[in-house]
Structures are given as structure tokens and as C-alpha cells.
Motif scaffolding. Structure first.
Motif, PDB file in Angstrom:
ATOM      1  N   VAL A   1       0.863  -1.178   0.000  1.00  0.00           N
ATOM      2  CA  VAL A   1       0.000   0.000   0.000  1.00  0.00           C
ATOM      3  C   VAL A   1       0.895   1.221   0.000  1.00  0.00           C
ATOM      4  O   VAL A   1       1.834   1.307   0.796  1.00  0.00           O
ATOM      5  CB  VAL A   1      -0.906   0.053   1.252  1.00  0.00           C
ATOM      6  CG1 VAL A   1      -1.786   1.295   1.224  1.00  0.00           C
ATOM      7  CG2 VAL A   1      -1.734  -1.187   1.384  1.00  0.00           C
ATOM      8  N   ARG A   2       0.627   2.141  -0.906  1.00  0.00           N
ATOM      9  CA  ARG A   2       1.337   3.422  -0.917  1.00  0.00           C
ATOM     10  C   ARG A   2       0.345   4.504  -0.522  1.00  0.00           C
ATOM     11  O   ARG A   2      -0.713   4.634  -1.127  1.00  0.00           O
ATOM     12  CB  ARG A   2       1.927   3.710  -2.294  1.00  0.00           C
ATOM     13  CG  ARG A   2       3.106   2.809  -2.611  1.00  0.00           C
ATOM     14  CD  ARG A   2       3.710   3.090  -3.972  1.00  0.00           C
ATOM     15  NE  ARG A   2       2.788   2.878  -5.085  1.00  0.00           N
ATOM     16  CZ  ARG A   2       2.455   1.695  -5.598  1.00  0.00           C
ATOM     17  NH1 ARG A   2       2.959   0.603  -5.079  1.00  0.00           N
ATOM     18  NH2 ARG A   2       1.635   1.600  -6.612  1.00  0.00           N
ATOM     19  N   ARG A   3       0.699   5.268   0.499  1.00  0.00           N
ATOM     20  CA  ARG A   3      -0.168   6.322   1.013  1.00  0.00           C
ATOM     21  C   ARG A   3       0.536   7.668   0.830  1.00  0.00           C
ATOM     22  O   ARG A   3       1.712   7.804   1.149  1.00  0.00           O
ATOM     23  CB  ARG A   3      -0.442   6.089   2.493  1.00  0.00           C
ATOM     24  CG  ARG A   3      -1.333   7.130   3.126  1.00  0.00           C
ATOM     25  CD  ARG A   3      -1.496   6.866   4.604  1.00  0.00           C
ATOM     26  NE  ARG A   3      -2.268   5.652   4.821  1.00  0.00           N
ATOM     27  CZ  ARG A   3      -3.212   5.530   5.730  1.00  0.00           C
ATOM     28  NH1 ARG A   3      -3.510   6.533   6.527  1.00  0.00           N
ATOM     29  NH2 ARG A   3      -3.875   4.401   5.862  1.00  0.00           N
ATOM     30  N   ARG A   4      -0.231   8.638   0.349  1.00  0.00           N
ATOM     31  CA  ARG A   4       0.311   9.987   0.200  1.00  0.00           C
ATOM     32  C   ARG A   4      -0.713  10.985   0.723  1.00  0.00           C
ATOM     33  O   ARG A   4      -1.910  10.851   0.465  1.00  0.00           O
ATOM     34  CB  ARG A   4       0.621  10.283  -1.257  1.00  0.00           C
ATOM     35  CG  ARG A   4       1.757   9.450  -1.788  1.00  0.00           C
ATOM     36  CD  ARG A   4       2.313  10.058  -3.060  1.00  0.00           C
ATOM     37  NE  ARG A   4       3.469   9.290  -3.476  1.00  0.00           N
ATOM     38  CZ  ARG A   4       3.524   8.572  -4.584  1.00  0.00           C
ATOM     39  NH1 ARG A   4       2.497   8.516  -5.386  1.00  0.00           N
ATOM     40  NH2 ARG A   4       4.615   7.919  -4.892  1.00  0.00           N
ATOM     41  N   LEU A   5      -0.229  11.986   1.441  1.00  0.00           N
ATOM     42  CA  LEU A   5      -1.071  13.074   1.920  1.00  0.00           C
ATOM     43  C   LEU A   5      -0.534  14.374   1.327  1.00  0.00           C
ATOM     44  O   LEU A   5       0.668  14.613   1.358  1.00  0.00           O
ATOM     45  CB  LEU A   5      -1.052  13.149   3.437  1.00  0.00           C
ATOM     46  CG  LEU A   5      -1.533  11.910   4.198  1.00  0.00           C
ATOM     47  CD1 LEU A   5      -1.365  12.117   5.693  1.00  0.00           C
ATOM     48  CD2 LEU A   5      -2.977  11.610   3.862  1.00  0.00           C
ATOM     49  N   HIS A   6      -1.425  15.183   0.802  1.00  0.00           N
ATOM     50  CA  HIS A   6      -1.058  16.457   0.187  1.00  0.00           C
ATOM     51  C   HIS A   6      -1.924  17.547   0.804  1.00  0.00           C
ATOM     52  O   HIS A   6      -3.090  17.322   1.097  1.00  0.00           O
ATOM     53  CB  HIS A   6      -1.304  16.439  -1.326  1.00  0.00           C
ATOM     54  CG  HIS A   6      -0.691  15.270  -2.020  1.00  0.00           C
ATOM     55  ND1 HIS A   6       0.616  15.224  -2.402  1.00  0.00           N
ATOM     56  CD2 HIS A   6      -1.235  14.075  -2.387  1.00  0.00           C
ATOM     57  CE1 HIS A   6       0.869  14.061  -2.994  1.00  0.00           C
ATOM     58  NE2 HIS A   6      -0.236  13.347  -2.992  1.00  0.00           N
ATOM     59  N   SER A   7      -1.342  18.729   0.954  1.00  0.00           N
ATOM     60  CA  SER A   7      -2.142  19.879   1.380  1.00  0.00           C
ATOM     61  C   SER A   7      -2.079  20.934   0.299  1.00  0.00           C
ATOM     62  O   SER A   7      -1.231  20.890  -0.587  1.00  0.00           O
ATOM     63  CB  SER A   7      -1.615  20.428   2.711  1.00  0.00           C
ATOM     64  OG  SER A   7      -0.415  21.144   2.526  1.00  0.00           O
ATOM     65  N   ASP A   8      -2.968  21.914   0.390  1.00  0.00           N
ATOM     66  CA  ASP A   8      -2.967  22.972  -0.612  1.00  0.00           C
ATOM     67  C   ASP A   8      -1.764  23.896  -0.468  1.00  0.00           C
ATOM     68  O   ASP A   8      -1.523  24.748  -1.288  1.00  0.00           O
ATOM     69  CB  ASP A   8      -4.271  23.769  -0.597  1.00  0.00           C
ATOM     70  CG  ASP A   8      -4.599  24.323   0.779  1.00  0.00           C
ATOM     71  OD1 ASP A   8      -3.840  24.076   1.738  1.00  0.00           O
ATOM     72  OD2 ASP A   8      -5.632  25.002   0.883  1.00  0.00           O
ATOM     73  N   GLU A   9      -0.973  23.668   0.575  1.00  0.00           N
ATOM     74  CA  GLU A   9       0.253  24.443   0.777  1.00  0.00           C
ATOM     75  C   GLU A   9       1.479  23.784   0.147  1.00  0.00           C
ATOM     76  O   GLU A   9       2.556  24.355   0.161  1.00  0.00           O
ATOM     77  CB  GLU A   9       0.475  24.666   2.272  1.00  0.00           C
ATOM     78  CG  GLU A   9      -0.646  25.463   2.900  1.00  0.00           C
ATOM     79  CD  GLU A   9      -0.552  25.469   4.411  1.00  0.00           C
ATOM     80  OE1 GLU A   9       0.406  24.895   4.962  1.00  0.00           O
ATOM     81  OE2 GLU A   9      -1.453  26.046   5.028  1.00  0.00           O
ATOM     82  N   ASP A  10       1.321  22.566  -0.369  1.00  0.00           N
ATOM     83  CA  ASP A  10       2.450  21.856  -1.003  1.00  0.00           C
ATOM     84  C   ASP A  10       2.878  22.540  -2.273  1.00  0.00           C
ATOM     85  O   ASP A  10       2.152  23.076  -3.029  1.00  0.00           O
ATOM     86  CB  ASP A  10       2.066  20.401  -1.316  1.00  0.00           C
ATOM     87  CG  ASP A  10       1.958  19.564  -0.054  1.00  0.00           C
ATOM     88  OD1 ASP A  10       2.404  20.032   1.002  1.00  0.00           O
ATOM     89  OD2 ASP A  10       1.420  18.463  -0.126  1.00  0.00           O
TER      90      ASP A  10
END
Length: 97
Positions: free
Chosen positions: A88-97
């Protein structure tokens, strides 16, 4: 705004055709969409009958909610007896990235 993605690499059991593969993968994708309101699709290994890749994405205003939904999705897929979860590959992104 936060965006979370999961990518599942699956090994399918005794599957001998792409038609059989689709009959296993499609219900998993549909259940993820129905239960958790995520965008999900078969995203890779479409020409291999014993392997599947399912990708999903979810958008939330809070990281806690996002993590909770991703955890639930991962448990759902890991708990399916007809597939073996290889990674499983998990990624979290925010609008500040």
C-alpha cells in the motif's frame, strides 16, 4: 484542504482470465466508493490477470478525518479473502504543497 491517496498492489487468487479478474476487482472498487465516498478505480496492471492495482483519492478539510477514511479503506481491502494485499502506498497532500 487536504488530499489523501492510496494505491493498493493486489495479488488475486485462482484467476484464469481478465474477465474473472474484473469480477473480483469491480466489487472492491464499488464498495470503497459506496461506503467511504472516495474516488476509486483500477489504475494499473490491467493486462495481467493475477495482479491488480487499485487507486483511490479523498479530499477533506481535516487531516484527522482524512487519515481515518484512508485507514478504513486500507482495512477493507486487506480484509478481503479473495485478494492478497502486497503493498500500500499512502500519500497526503495539502494545498500548501
Amino acid at each position: 484542504m487536504y488530499v489523501g491517496t492510496l494505491s493498493f498492489d493486489l495479488l488475486l487468487g485462482d484467476v484464469r482470465s481478465l474477465k474473472e479478474k474484473r469480477s473480483l476487482v469491480r466489487p472492491i472498487v464499488a464498495e470503497l466508493q459506496r461506503k467511504y465516498g472516495v474516488s476509486a478505480a483500477e489504475t494499473g496492471n490491467q493486462d495481467l490477470h493475477r495482479r491488480a492495482e487499485i487507486g483511490l483519492a479523498v479530499v477533506s478539510g481535516e487531516t484527522g478525518h482524512l487519515t481515518d477514511v484512508l485507514d478504513r479503506c486500507e482495512r477493507l481491502v486487506a480484509g478481503r479473502p479473495e485478494v492478497e494485499l502486497l503493498s500500500v502506498r499512502r500519500r497526503l497532500h495539502s494545498d500548501e504543497d
